[in-house]
Design a protein around this motif. Structure first.
Motif, PDB file in Angstrom:
ATOM      1  N   ASP A  22     -11.092 -74.205 -35.512  1.00 59.51           N
ATOM      2  CA  ASP A  22     -10.800 -75.615 -35.225  1.00 59.51           C
ATOM      3  C   ASP A  22     -11.601 -76.182 -34.054  1.00 59.51           C
ATOM      4  OD1 ASP A  22      -8.978 -75.739 -37.297  1.00 59.51           O
ATOM      5  OD2 ASP A  22      -7.275 -75.180 -36.026  1.00 59.51           O
ATOM      6  N   ILE A  23     -12.216 -75.320 -33.229  1.00 63.21           N
ATOM      7  CA  ILE A  23     -12.928 -75.809 -32.046  1.00 63.21           C
ATOM      8  C   ILE A  23     -14.107 -76.702 -32.433  1.00 63.21           C
ATOM      9  CG2 ILE A  23     -14.459 -75.060 -30.160  1.00 63.21           C
ATOM     10  CD1 ILE A  23     -12.518 -72.812 -29.608  1.00 63.21           C
ATOM     11  N   LEU A  24     -14.941 -76.220 -33.333  1.00 64.78           N
ATOM     12  CA  LEU A  24     -16.095 -76.972 -33.820  1.00 64.78           C
ATOM     13  C   LEU A  24     -16.200 -76.752 -35.329  1.00 64.78           C
ATOM     14  CD1 LEU A  24     -18.870 -76.001 -31.231  1.00 64.78           C
ATOM     15  CD2 LEU A  24     -17.853 -78.260 -31.486  1.00 64.78           C
ATOM     16  N   PRO A  25     -16.796 -77.688 -36.035  1.00 70.42           N
ATOM     17  CA  PRO A  25     -17.069 -77.382 -37.450  1.00 70.42           C
ATOM     18  C   PRO A  25     -17.944 -76.128 -37.529  1.00 70.42           C
ATOM     19  CG  PRO A  25     -17.485 -79.698 -36.966  1.00 70.42           C
ATOM     20  CD  PRO A  25     -17.269 -79.019 -35.644  1.00 70.42           C
ATOM     21  N   PRO A  26     -17.595 -75.176 -38.368  1.00 72.86           N
ATOM     22  CA  PRO A  26     -18.387 -73.937 -38.429  1.00 72.86           C
ATOM     23  C   PRO A  26     -19.790 -74.195 -38.947  1.00 72.86           C
ATOM     24  CG  PRO A  26     -16.790 -74.001 -40.213  1.00 72.86           C
ATOM     25  CD  PRO A  26     -16.479 -75.173 -39.325  1.00 72.86           C
ATOM     26  N   LEU A  27     -20.699 -73.298 -38.609  1.00 71.83           N
ATOM     27  CA  LEU A  27     -22.053 -73.365 -39.125  1.00 71.83           C
ATOM     28  C   LEU A  27     -22.025 -73.213 -40.647  1.00 71.83           C
ATOM     29  CD1 LEU A  27     -25.103 -73.439 -38.377  1.00 71.83           C
ATOM     30  CD2 LEU A  27     -25.018 -70.937 -38.290  1.00 71.83           C
ATOM     31  N   PHE A  28     -21.177 -72.288 -41.110  1.00 73.39           N
ATOM     32  CA  PHE A  28     -20.904 -72.153 -42.535  1.00 73.39           C
ATOM     33  C   PHE A  28     -19.587 -71.416 -42.716  1.00 73.39           C
ATOM     34  CE2 PHE A  28     -23.814 -68.592 -41.546  1.00 73.39           C
ATOM     35  CZ  PHE A  28     -23.013 -67.515 -41.874  1.00 73.39           C
ATOM     36  N   LEU A  29     -18.971 -71.632 -43.875  1.00 73.01           N
ATOM     37  CA  LEU A  29     -17.712 -70.993 -44.261  1.00 73.01           C
ATOM     38  C   LEU A  29     -17.908 -70.429 -45.655  1.00 73.01           C
ATOM     39  CD1 LEU A  29     -14.619 -70.466 -44.070  1.00 73.01           C
ATOM     40  CD2 LEU A  29     -14.295 -72.800 -44.912  1.00 73.01           C
ATOM     41  N   ARG A  30     -17.712 -69.101 -45.778  1.00 75.33           N
ATOM     42  CA  ARG A  30     -17.922 -68.455 -47.073  1.00 75.33           C
ATOM     43  C   ARG A  30     -16.825 -67.431 -47.320  1.00 75.33           C
ATOM     44  NH1 ARG A  30     -24.269 -67.477 -45.797  1.00 75.33           N
ATOM     45  NH2 ARG A  30     -24.914 -69.646 -45.951  1.00 75.33           N
ATOM     46  N   GLY A  31     -15.889 -67.749 -48.163  1.00 69.22           N
ATOM     47  CA  GLY A  31     -14.852 -66.794 -48.546  1.00 69.22           C
ATOM     48  C   GLY A  31     -14.060 -66.269 -47.369  1.00 69.22           C
ATOM     49  N   ASP A  32     -14.327 -65.012 -46.992  1.00 70.35           N
ATOM     50  CA  ASP A  32     -13.512 -64.356 -45.964  1.00 70.35           C
ATOM     51  C   ASP A  32     -14.086 -64.469 -44.560  1.00 70.35           C
ATOM     52  OD1 ASP A  32     -15.711 -62.680 -46.076  1.00 70.35           O
ATOM     53  OD2 ASP A  32     -14.622 -60.951 -46.866  1.00 70.35           O
ATOM     54  N   HIS A  33     -15.125 -65.287 -44.345  1.00 73.66           N
ATOM     55  CA  HIS A  33     -15.711 -65.376 -43.006  1.00 73.66           C
ATOM     56  C   HIS A  33     -16.308 -66.755 -42.731  1.00 73.66           C
ATOM     57  CE1 HIS A  33     -19.244 -64.337 -45.493  1.00 73.66           C
ATOM     58  NE2 HIS A  33     -19.953 -64.991 -44.572  1.00 73.66           N
ATOM     59  N   PHE A  34     -16.455 -67.051 -41.447  1.00 73.31           N
ATOM     60  CA  PHE A  34     -17.187 -68.248 -41.033  1.00 73.31           C
ATOM     61  C   PHE A  34     -17.980 -67.919 -39.779  1.00 73.31           C
ATOM     62  CE2 PHE A  34     -13.229 -68.615 -38.622  1.00 73.31           C
ATOM     63  CZ  PHE A  34     -13.642 -69.079 -37.377  1.00 73.31           C
ATOM     64  N   ALA A  35     -19.032 -68.693 -39.544  1.00 69.37           N
ATOM     65  CA  ALA A  35     -19.909 -68.473 -38.394  1.00 69.37           C
ATOM     66  C   ALA A  35     -19.807 -69.654 -37.438  1.00 69.37           C
ATOM     67  CB  ALA A  35     -21.356 -68.295 -38.843  1.00 69.37           C
ATOM     68  N   MET A  36     -19.868 -69.353 -36.146  1.00 69.65           N
ATOM     69  CA  MET A  36     -19.852 -70.395 -35.122  1.00 69.65           C
ATOM     70  C   MET A  36     -21.191 -71.118 -35.092  1.00 69.65           C
ATOM     71  SD  MET A  36     -16.925 -70.651 -33.535  1.00 69.65           S
ATOM     72  CE  MET A  36     -17.175 -71.293 -31.886  1.00 69.65           C
ATOM     73  N   ARG A  37     -21.137 -72.391 -34.783  1.00 66.20           N
ATOM     74  CA  ARG A  37     -22.334 -73.228 -34.711  1.00 66.20           C
ATOM     75  C   ARG A  37     -23.166 -72.923 -33.471  1.00 66.20           C
ATOM     76  NH1 ARG A  37     -23.687 -77.610 -37.396  1.00 66.20           N
ATOM     77  NH2 ARG A  37     -21.752 -77.512 -38.560  1.00 66.20           N
ATOM     78  N   GLU A  38     -22.507 -72.475 -32.390  1.00 65.58           N
ATOM     79  CA  GLU A  38     -23.211 -72.170 -31.143  1.00 65.58           C
ATOM     80  C   GLU A  38     -23.679 -70.715 -31.161  1.00 65.58           C
ATOM     81  OE1 GLU A  38     -20.470 -73.118 -28.045  1.00 65.58           O
ATOM     82  OE2 GLU A  38     -20.878 -75.262 -28.168  1.00 65.58           O
ATOM     83  N   PHE A  39     -24.945 -70.500 -30.811  1.00 70.95           N
ATOM     84  CA  PHE A  39     -25.516 -69.157 -30.829  1.00 70.95           C
ATOM     85  C   PHE A  39     -25.398 -68.506 -29.458  1.00 70.95           C
ATOM     86  CE2 PHE A  39     -27.195 -71.125 -34.544  1.00 70.95           C
ATOM     87  CZ  PHE A  39     -27.382 -70.096 -35.456  1.00 70.95           C
ATOM     88  N   GLN A  40     -25.148 -67.204 -29.452  1.00 73.79           N
ATOM     89  CA  GLN A  40     -25.067 -66.448 -28.206  1.00 73.79           C
ATOM     90  C   GLN A  40     -26.464 -66.238 -27.632  1.00 73.79           C
ATOM     91  OE1 GLN A  40     -22.479 -65.775 -26.596  1.00 73.79           O
ATOM     92  NE2 GLN A  40     -22.915 -64.126 -25.189  1.00 73.79           N
ATOM     93  N   ALA A  41     -27.398 -65.868 -28.481  1.00 72.03           N
ATOM     94  CA  ALA A  41     -28.802 -65.682 -28.097  1.00 72.03           C
ATOM     95  C   ALA A  41     -29.617 -65.606 -29.374  1.00 72.03           C
ATOM     96  CB  ALA A  41     -28.981 -64.398 -27.286  1.00 72.03           C
ATOM     97  N   ALA A  42     -30.824 -66.170 -29.333  1.00 70.01           N
ATOM     98  CA  ALA A  42     -31.700 -66.176 -30.507  1.00 70.01           C
ATOM     99  C   ALA A  42     -30.897 -66.628 -31.735  1.00 70.01           C
ATOM    100  CB  ALA A  42     -32.341 -64.815 -30.702  1.00 70.01           C
ATOM    101  N   GLN A  43     -30.829 -65.807 -32.794  1.00 69.52           N
ATOM    102  CA  GLN A  43     -30.059 -66.175 -33.985  1.00 69.52           C
ATOM    103  C   GLN A  43     -28.777 -65.354 -34.120  1.00 69.52           C
ATOM    104  OE1 GLN A  43     -32.138 -67.407 -37.631  1.00 69.52           O
ATOM    105  NE2 GLN A  43     -34.020 -66.714 -36.653  1.00 69.52           N
ATOM    106  N   VAL A  44     -28.304 -64.814 -32.998  1.00 68.40           N
ATOM    107  CA  VAL A  44     -27.064 -64.047 -32.968  1.00 68.40           C
ATOM    108  C   VAL A  44     -25.899 -64.986 -32.639  1.00 68.40           C
ATOM    109  CG1 VAL A  44     -25.803 -62.183 -31.823  1.00 68.40           C
ATOM    110  CG2 VAL A  44     -28.249 -61.935 -32.313  1.00 68.40           C
ATOM    111  N   THR A  45     -24.898 -64.997 -33.490  1.00 69.03           N
ATOM    112  CA  THR A  45     -23.738 -65.860 -33.273  1.00 69.03           C
ATOM    113  C   THR A  45     -22.448 -65.141 -33.652  1.00 69.03           C
ATOM    114  OG1 THR A  45     -22.857 -68.095 -33.648  1.00 69.03           O
ATOM    115  CG2 THR A  45     -23.699 -66.923 -35.582  1.00 69.03           C
ATOM    116  N   SER A  46     -21.335 -65.739 -33.282  1.00 68.41           N
ATOM    117  CA  SER A  46     -20.018 -65.197 -33.623  1.00 68.41           C
ATOM    118  C   SER A  46     -19.727 -65.428 -35.095  1.00 68.41           C
ATOM    119  CB  SER A  46     -18.933 -65.876 -32.789  1.00 68.41           C
ATOM    120  OG  SER A  46     -19.059 -65.553 -31.427  1.00 68.41           O
TER     121      SER A  46
END
Length: 200
Positions: free
Chosen positions: A59-83
């Motif tokens: 709910d914090i931000l719209p996810p980068l993507f949502l697919r079935g059993d997982h979603f990715a955060m829009r903000e990256f930790q470093a390079a292309q690594v994200t939560s």
């Protein structure tokens, strides 16, 4: 550029909200070198969280993507690594996990899912030596852990170090990977000290 790191569990048990945030900052003392800037320090790490924290992060931000059993955060930790957050059914009940995946590697998310399910489906609760060391790093506060710099033994620069108590010399810094079994047991929470050892 992909970051070649294997999935690894960095905290045993269900992380509280405070522990969750602490683990997202578990490398904040690391030098700003290639491994940190490329995301290599983070990629592959995972741990269990509560359903409430999973849903709150969605709910914090719209996810980068949502697919079935997982979603990715829009903000990256470093390079292309994200939560990447998972909701996985393991042994007939849903559990929730936070992980760091390198999205430059198309297989990183499926590899992470496979590792989490395999690791958490074991019939006997156990921890490998590597998992014990990662748990110790995760729960040790910044005053008692660091990344070695030039003040330490040559060859230790950039290595993770923690304080240990020596009866003859008091507190001293020691490389995390060099902790003895007795030192590991002393630093682990009491409920984890007698878990069965397992191969990495």
């Amino acid at each position: 550029m992909t970051v070649p790191t294997a999935p690894r569990k960095v905290f045993e048990g269900l992380a509280s909200r405070a522990e969750f945030y602490a683990m997202m900052n578990r490398h904040n003392q690391a030098p700003c070198g290639e491994r940190r800037m490329s995301g290599g320090l983070y990629a592959g790490e995972w741990f269990e969280i509560s359903e409430a924290d999973h849903d709150r992060m969605f709910d914090i931000l719209p996810p980068l993507f949502l697919r079935g059993d997982h979603f990715a955060m829009r903000e990256f930790q470093a390079a292309q690594v994200t939560s990447v957050f998972f909701a996985l059914k393991i042994d007939d009940r849903f559990r929730w996990f936070h992980s760091y995946c390198d999205l430059a590697d198309a297989a990183s998310i499926s590899r992470m899912r496979t590792e989490i399910v395999a690791r958490e489906s074991r019939p006997v609760r156990a921890m490998s030596r590597a998992e014990k060391l990662e748990h110790i790093w995760s729960i040790t506060t910044a005053e008692f852990r660091a990344y070695a710099d030039r003040r330490f033994v040559p060859g230790f620069v950039g290595e993770r170090i923690v304080t240990v108590f020596c009866a003859t010399r008091g507190e001293l810094w020691k490389r995390l990977s060099d902790l003895t079994d007795a030192e590991i047991a002393a630093k682990l929470p009491v409920q984890f000290r007698h878990l069965v050892d397992t191969a990495a």
